[in-house]
Scaffold this motif. Structure first.
Motif, PDB file in Angstrom:
ATOM      1  N   SER A 240       0.828  -1.210   0.000  1.00 22.92           N
ATOM      2  CA  SER A 240       0.000   0.000   0.000  1.00 22.92           C
ATOM      3  C   SER A 240       0.857   1.251   0.000  1.00 22.92           C
ATOM      4  CB  SER A 240      -0.927   0.004   1.216  1.00 22.92           C
ATOM      5  OG  SER A 240      -1.830  -1.075   1.174  1.00 22.92           O
ATOM      6  N   MET A 241       1.956   1.240   0.720  1.00 27.13           N
ATOM      7  CA  MET A 241       2.841   2.401   0.756  1.00 27.13           C
ATOM      8  C   MET A 241       3.471   2.662  -0.607  1.00 27.13           C
ATOM      9  SD  MET A 241       4.596   1.612   4.469  1.00 27.13           S
ATOM     10  CE  MET A 241       5.767   2.952   4.382  1.00 27.13           C
ATOM     11  N   VAL A 242       3.969   1.603  -1.238  1.00 35.01           N
ATOM     12  CA  VAL A 242       4.600   1.769  -2.551  1.00 35.01           C
ATOM     13  C   VAL A 242       3.588   2.234  -3.594  1.00 35.01           C
ATOM     14  CG1 VAL A 242       5.754   0.541  -4.430  1.00 35.01           C
ATOM     15  CG2 VAL A 242       6.413   0.096  -2.067  1.00 35.01           C
ATOM     16  N   VAL A 243       2.429   1.610  -3.615  1.00 33.52           N
ATOM     17  CA  VAL A 243       1.399   1.987  -4.590  1.00 33.52           C
ATOM     18  C   VAL A 243       0.919   3.409  -4.329  1.00 33.52           C
ATOM     19  CG1 VAL A 243      -0.920   1.451  -5.432  1.00 33.52           C
ATOM     20  CG2 VAL A 243       0.704  -0.390  -4.988  1.00 33.52           C
TER      21      VAL A 243
ATOM     22  N   ALA B 277       1.755  10.743   1.025  1.00 30.12           N
ATOM     23  CA  ALA B 277       1.174   9.552   0.407  1.00 30.12           C
ATOM     24  C   ALA B 277       1.729   8.285   1.042  1.00 30.12           C
ATOM     25  CB  ALA B 277       1.442   9.558  -1.101  1.00 30.12           C
ATOM     26  N   LEU B 278       3.019   8.277   1.349  1.00 32.64           N
ATOM     27  CA  LEU B 278       3.635   7.108   1.992  1.00 32.64           C
ATOM     28  C   LEU B 278       2.996   6.836   3.352  1.00 32.64           C
ATOM     29  CD1 LEU B 278       6.131   5.175   1.398  1.00 32.64           C
ATOM     30  CD2 LEU B 278       7.376   6.621   3.016  1.00 32.64           C
ATOM     31  N   VAL B 279       2.836   7.886   4.144  1.00 31.40           N
ATOM     32  CA  VAL B 279       2.233   7.731   5.473  1.00 31.40           C
ATOM     33  C   VAL B 279       0.766   7.340   5.358  1.00 31.40           C
ATOM     34  CG1 VAL B 279       1.657   8.950   7.608  1.00 31.40           C
ATOM     35  CG2 VAL B 279       3.868   9.336   6.516  1.00 31.40           C
TER      36      VAL B 279
ATOM     37  N   GLY C 129      -0.716   5.704   2.946  1.00 31.13           N
ATOM     38  CA  GLY C 129      -0.812   4.309   2.535  1.00 31.13           C
ATOM     39  C   GLY C 129      -0.586   3.359   3.694  1.00 31.13           C
ATOM     40  N   ALA C 130       0.378   3.691   4.570  1.00 34.07           N
ATOM     41  CA  ALA C 130       0.631   2.851   5.742  1.00 34.07           C
ATOM     42  C   ALA C 130      -0.562   2.869   6.692  1.00 34.07           C
ATOM     43  CB  ALA C 130       1.892   3.337   6.458  1.00 34.07           C
ATOM     44  N   ILE C 131      -1.137   4.039   6.925  1.00 29.70           N
ATOM     45  CA  ILE C 131      -2.283   4.140   7.838  1.00 29.70           C
ATOM     46  C   ILE C 131      -3.464   3.344   7.302  1.00 29.70           C
ATOM     47  CG2 ILE C 131      -4.001   5.730   8.762  1.00 29.70           C
ATOM     48  CD1 ILE C 131      -1.818   7.823   8.973  1.00 29.70           C
ATOM     49  N   ALA C 132      -3.761   3.506   6.016  1.00 30.93           N
ATOM     50  CA  ALA C 132      -4.903   2.792   5.427  1.00 30.93           C
ATOM     51  C   ALA C 132      -4.731   1.286   5.536  1.00 30.93           C
ATOM     52  CB  ALA C 132      -5.069   3.205   3.963  1.00 30.93           C
ATOM     53  N   ALA C 133      -3.533   0.781   5.255  1.00 31.95           N
ATOM     54  CA  ALA C 133      -3.303  -0.667   5.303  1.00 31.95           C
ATOM     55  C   ALA C 133      -3.333  -1.195   6.731  1.00 31.95           C
ATOM     56  CB  ALA C 133      -1.971  -1.007   4.637  1.00 31.95           C
ATOM     57  N   ILE C 134      -2.777  -0.449   7.678  1.00 28.44           N
ATOM     58  CA  ILE C 134      -2.751  -0.916   9.071  1.00 28.44           C
ATOM     59  C   ILE C 134      -4.160  -0.955   9.647  1.00 28.44           C
ATOM     60  CG2 ILE C 134      -2.010  -0.303  11.398  1.00 28.44           C
ATOM     61  CD1 ILE C 134       0.612   0.691  10.185  1.00 28.44           C
TER      62      ILE C 134
END
Length: 256
Positions: free
Chosen positions: A143-146, A197-199, A201-206
């Protein structure tokens, strides 16, 4: 379902504890490269087209609003600079976050929730396999990379859409629009948007992984977990965006 302050605090603490577990499991080996590639491809496949389509009206609305405002103020030469600044700083990471949470996050939550109600997660723990390291970490990294890649896509599409609507519909000057790109925006704005965006993506996935791994009550419980993950993620994203924007303005000097 009965709500209580202690229950909310308990879930918040469990979510934070899981985030720490994910961070701790990042350097662990073996790295699940195959799972990471599969999840990155899956998240990208469900978010690329919606993100591109959503970024066009975002760029159009920003261009139309700023174009009208600059015309009233007699500052048409700054229309391009203001549009690019708005797209890079706010529109791109927000659109990326909403699509990652709404499309990718829901899919992650539904997948892990289905595994949970089928007792697959419990079976992995019985076999000595850590679900955080085996399932959650690859999804968070994917998710972070995408999210970082989608942020670049939104920036390009949003700026192109703003150029089209400003020049074609509002009869702006193409040369002035392009020449003013770097008047207010700077390279640090792009890097800040990528970090956002990196942060995000991490929040959404976690959050999606946490709600999926704690789903209860059969298929209905999985559906409720998906809805809750979207709401919680949106709230956290907007709060995080405000905090990161405030810190950015304090750290990076702005052009006048």
């Amino acid at each position: 379902m009965r709500l209580s302050p202690t229950g909310a605090l308990r879930h918040s603490g469990n979510l934070f504890a899981m985030a720490l577990d994910v961070i701790r499991s990042l350097p662990r080996r073996p790295f699940q490269a195959r799972e990471f590639i599969q999840q990155a491809w899956f998240v990208a496949s469900v978010t690329i087209l919606p993100t591109a389509l959503v970024s066009i009206p975002f760029g159009a609305v920003i261009a139309l609003q700023i174009g009208s405002l600059t015309r009233q103020l007699g500052a048409q030469s700054f229309a391009g600079a203001a549009s690019v600044l708005a797209v890079l700083r706010e529109a791109s990471p927000i659109v990326t976050a909403l699509l990652i949470a709404g499309a990718g996050g829901t899919a992650i939550c539904a997948d892990l929730g289905a595994r949970k109600i089928r007792d697959e997660i419990d079976a992995m723990q019985v076999l000595g396999i850590d679900p955080i390291h085996r399932l959650v970490v690859p999804r968070v990294l994917a998710s972070m990379v995408v999210a970082v890649l989608l942020n670049g896509l939104v920036s390009v599409v949003g700026v192109a859409g703003g150029y089209f609507f400003n020049v074609v519909l509002q009869h702006g000057t193409p040369g002035a629009y392009l020449a003013s790109f770097t008047t207010l925006a700077q390279l640090s704005d792009l890097w800040a948007a990528e970090i956002k965006a990196l942060v995000f993506g991490a929040i959404a996935a976690i959050v999606a992984s946490y709600k999926g791994l704690t789903a209860q009550g059969g298929p209905k419980g999985v559906g409720d977990a998906v809805n809750q993950s979207v709401v919680i993620t949106f709230m956290l994203l907007f709060v995080t965006n405000f905090v990161m924007t405030a810190v950015y303005f304090q750290v990076v000097p702005q052009r006048g």
